[in-house]
Enzyme design. Structure first.
Site, PDB file in Angstrom:
ATOM      1  N   GLY A   1       3.459   0.961   3.255  1.00  0.00           N
ATOM      2  CA  GLY A   1       4.670  -0.076   3.103  1.00  0.00           C
ATOM      3  C   GLY A   1       4.294  -1.347   2.645  1.00  0.00           C
ATOM      4  O   GLY A   1       2.982  -1.354   1.870  1.00  0.00           O
TER       5      GLY A   1
ATOM      6  N   GLY B   1       0.890  -1.059   0.074  1.00  0.00           N
ATOM      7  CA  GLY B   1      -0.211   0.091  -0.232  1.00  0.00           C
ATOM      8  C   GLY B   1       1.030   1.308  -0.076  1.00  0.00           C
ATOM      9  O   GLY B   1       2.091   1.224  -0.169  1.00  0.00           O
ATOM     10  N   GLY B   2       0.153   2.372   0.271  1.00  0.00           N
ATOM     11  CA  GLY B   2       0.989   3.624   0.079  1.00  0.00           C
ATOM     12  C   GLY B   2       1.919   3.878   1.304  1.00  0.00           C
ATOM     13  O   GLY B   2       2.808   4.554   1.236  1.00  0.00           O
TER      14      GLY B   2
ATOM     15  N   ASP C   1      -9.216   2.760  11.187  1.00  0.00           N
ATOM     16  CA  ASP C   1      -9.326   2.257   9.710  1.00  0.00           C
ATOM     17  C   ASP C   1      -9.919   0.842  10.059  1.00  0.00           C
ATOM     18  O   ASP C   1      -9.195   0.235   9.330  1.00  0.00           O
ATOM     19  CB  ASP C   1      -7.977   2.268   9.198  1.00  0.00           C
ATOM     20  CG  ASP C   1      -8.278   1.954   7.747  1.00  0.00           C
ATOM     21  OD1 ASP C   1      -9.203   2.316   7.123  1.00  0.00           O
ATOM     22  OD2 ASP C   1      -7.125   1.459   7.176  1.00  0.00           O
TER      23      ASP C   1
ATOM     24  N   LYS D   1       6.300  -6.032   8.455  1.00  0.00           N
ATOM     25  CA  LYS D   1       5.730  -4.844   7.731  1.00  0.00           C
ATOM     26  C   LYS D   1       6.910  -3.908   7.634  1.00  0.00           C
ATOM     27  O   LYS D   1       7.314  -3.161   8.648  1.00  0.00           O
ATOM     28  CB  LYS D   1       4.393  -4.075   8.622  1.00  0.00           C
ATOM     29  CG  LYS D   1       3.758  -3.072   7.946  1.00  0.00           C
ATOM     30  CD  LYS D   1       2.625  -2.755   8.838  1.00  0.00           C
ATOM     31  CE  LYS D   1       1.647  -1.609   8.098  1.00  0.00           C
ATOM     32  NZ  LYS D   1       0.669  -1.170   8.875  1.00  0.00           N
TER      33      LYS D   1
ATOM     34  N   VAL E   1       3.970  -5.469   3.127  1.00  0.00           N
ATOM     35  CA  VAL E   1       3.792  -6.442   4.428  1.00  0.00           C
ATOM     36  C   VAL E   1       4.266  -7.904   3.776  1.00  0.00           C
ATOM     37  O   VAL E   1       3.596  -8.327   2.679  1.00  0.00           O
ATOM     38  CB  VAL E   1       2.277  -6.826   5.203  1.00  0.00           C
ATOM     39  CG1 VAL E   1       2.191  -7.779   6.183  1.00  0.00           C
ATOM     40  CG2 VAL E   1       1.655  -5.370   5.557  1.00  0.00           C
TER      41      VAL E   1
END
Length: 581
Positions: free
Chosen positions: A321, A318-319, A429, A338, A323
């Site tokens: 990092g 993702g924006g 989130d 991560k 995983v």
């Protein structure tokens, strides 16, 4: 009591006294029963208003007040009026006025249809006990009295129970016993009332009891914030400090340069030793480093710049990092690694914040954090590797959840978030892709990547959006700070998605359109209306944070529903998938 009962009868006669069979005073008796039924309705209204301020606090004065209201308004006053009205009619039948006017007494002597004179019909027959246990032999008449003296009170009891349950909404129902048990006592102790009088009283009592649910419902339940405050345990008062013999004042502050240091103690003269033979000096000892540094690499291990984690496959990107599924070569276990993209100061703060947030939690449905390490390509968070799939994937591939599975999901995730909030940590989130369902069907909350603890400074990175547009709370999308209520909204949106397969506001063409819909607080349009959780979902997705039920209230209500359905909370939320070895 006859004078008060006769006044009530006269009022009822003035309000409703049609001149047809079985007579105006018989109908006035039914009107008096309607007036008597206003007492338990008033009791329920008073309890509902009281709960607006006390919530679910049922100890001490509130419990005493409810018990007193039940005794006075549900038992004592109705019982006194019912027996008083029966005494008035018996007095008129015996030739006395019974507190009525002469015109009223003369009207009671008028005959109507098959009942004869009203005085004999209402005051000259058997009482309730004699009618039920010593019947006259007429089967039709006995069936009539069974319906009027047993059927009508049973229906009135159900109406009274509904009254009390409406007054006790959003809370335990056991205090209702303090209100409907007095009603049962009223029915049993009214066995001495004349049977025909009792039938007409119940004919007026029943409809008012049922219709009384309307004003009690209009009062409404207590707010969720009042319920939350009432559920908190009372704080114990701290005992006052013991008196001290003499108050000691701290010494005045003296700058270090002005402090008078005591002279050093005199040192004894060095002791003289005879010279000895000089032995060969051993290897000089290694001095400790002035500042902490990396742990020395043991022989045979990898050199500097290498990693103890062997990466197996990439799990997500993702924006923020990437995983990885990795293997800890030192401990021999599979972990989730991560790794941040850009090791700048803000990124390090965010990684440390997530590490602190997860390290502070200890919950079976929250992902565990093991360590925060420096990898060759950036700072990395070492977390528990959860076998399974995300809730979003499970719904896309396996279909929506039923009410039992959704209830388990809601209760366990609400418990996990409550544990995080108790530690001062907000997730911010919560969404279906951040809930991992393991092969046993158990859900786990992951990715506290934008979680923030109380006291942490808010990051102001350009273009950074807190949350996912389809599952972001309205106040957060509008720029307000996140709160436990916004986490509760996002969890309710996740449960709604699990039940319907759609975000509660539906899907938009672009993330910006979804964010604008959230900021405008558009009402949910894709809720699972057929679900038993629909009412609680509507309340949890309210645009005003203060109107939403707390996570503890949601957990308590959902767990109660599961218990009544005979289901456990800790069961699987999806079909159990055999683990691939």
């Amino acid at each position: 009591m006859e004078s008060i009962a006769s006044a009530l009868l006269s009022l009822a006669h003035a309000l409703f006294a049609p001149g047809f069979c079985p007579g105006d005073w018989a109908w006035a008796t039914s009107a008096a029963g309607s007036i008597i039924a206003l007492f338990p309705v008033a009791a329920a209204v008073v309890v509902a208003i009281m709960r607006k301020f006390t919530g679910n606090r049922y100890h001490g004065p509130p419990l005493i007040v409810i018990g007193a209201i039940g005794f006075l308004l549900v038992f004592l006053l109705p019982w006194l009026y019912a027996n008083g009205i029966s005494s008035v009619f018996r007095a008129v039948f015996d030739g006395r006025a019974g507190g009525l006017s002469q015109s009223a007494v003369s009207e009671l002597g008028v005959q109507y249809c098959f009942v004869g004179t009203q005085a004999e019909y209402l005051g000259g027959g058997q009482n309730v006990y004699e009618t039920l246990f010593y019947p006259s032999g007429d089967v039709f008449a006995y069936g009539y009295y069974l319906g009027g003296l047993i059927g009508l009170p049973v229906l009135a009891l159900l109406g009274t129970v509904l009254l009390m349950r409406t007054a006790l909404r959003r809370g335990p129902k056991w205090p209702g016993r303090l209100l409907w048990i007095p009603f049962v006592a009223f029915v049993l102790l009214s066995a001495g009332v004349e049977a025909n009088t009792a039938v007409h009283l119940w004919l007026g009592y029943l409809p008012v009891t049922v219709l009384g649910i309307i004003p009690v419902a209009l009062v409404g339940p207590p707010s969720w914030s009042t319920i939350q405050n009432s559920d908190r345990p009372p704080q114990r008062e701290q005992p006052p400090p013991l008196p001290q013999a003499e108050e000691r004042k701290p010494p005045p502050y003296v700058p270090p340069e002005q402090e008078q240091k005591p002279p050093p103690p005199p040192q004894p003269p060095p002791r003289q030793y005879p010279p000895t033979a000089v032995a060969p000096s051993p290897e000089p000892p290694q001095e400790l480093a002035a500042a902490p540094g990396p742990v020395p690499v043991p022989p045979g291990s990898a050199g500097a710049g290498s990693s103890r984690f062997r990466r197996v496959r990439r799990l997500g990107h993702g924006g923020f990092g990437t995983v990885w599924e990795a293997v800890d070569t030192q401990l021999g276990r599979t972990v989730a690694l991560k790794i941040a993209h850009a090791p700048d100061r803000d990124t390090e703060q965010r990684m440390q914040r997530e590490g602190r947030a997860l390290a502070a939690l200890s919950h079976p449905h929250c992902v565990r954090v093991y360590d925060l390490v420096e990898e060759p390509d950036g700072l990395a968070l070492v977390m528990e590797y959860l076998h399974g799939q995300s809730l979003a994937t499970a719904v896309d591939t396996g279909g929506t959840l039923d009410d039992v599975a959704a209830g388990r999901l809601w209760a366990t995730m609400a418990s996990a978030l409550s544990a995080a909030h108790d530690k001062g940590v907000l997730h911010r989130d919560v969404k279906p892709s951040n809930v991992i369902v393991d092969p046993a069907g158990m859900p786990h909350l992951i990715d506290f990547g934008i979680a923030r603890s109380k006291g942490d400074s808010t990051l102001t990175a350009t273009g950074m959006m807190i949350g996912t547009p389809d599952f972001v709370a309205p106040e957060t999308a509008g720029g307000a700070p996140a709160s436990p209520a916004s986490d509760a909204w996002q969890l309710a949106a996740t449960v709604s998605y699990a039940l319907s397969g759609y975000p509660p506001r539906g899907t938009r063409e672009t993330p910006m359109a979804a964010l604008m819909a959230a900021a405008r607080a558009e009402p949910p349009s894709r809720l699972p209306r057929q679900s038993v959780h629909a009412r609680l979902l509507i309340a949890s997705l309210d645009p005003e944070p203060r109107n939403r039920p707390t996570l503890r209230a949601v957990s308590k209500e959902v767990e109660g529903w599961l218990s009544r359905a005979g289901k456990s909370v800790d069961g699987p939320v999806t079909r159990v998938v055999p683990r691939v070895r």
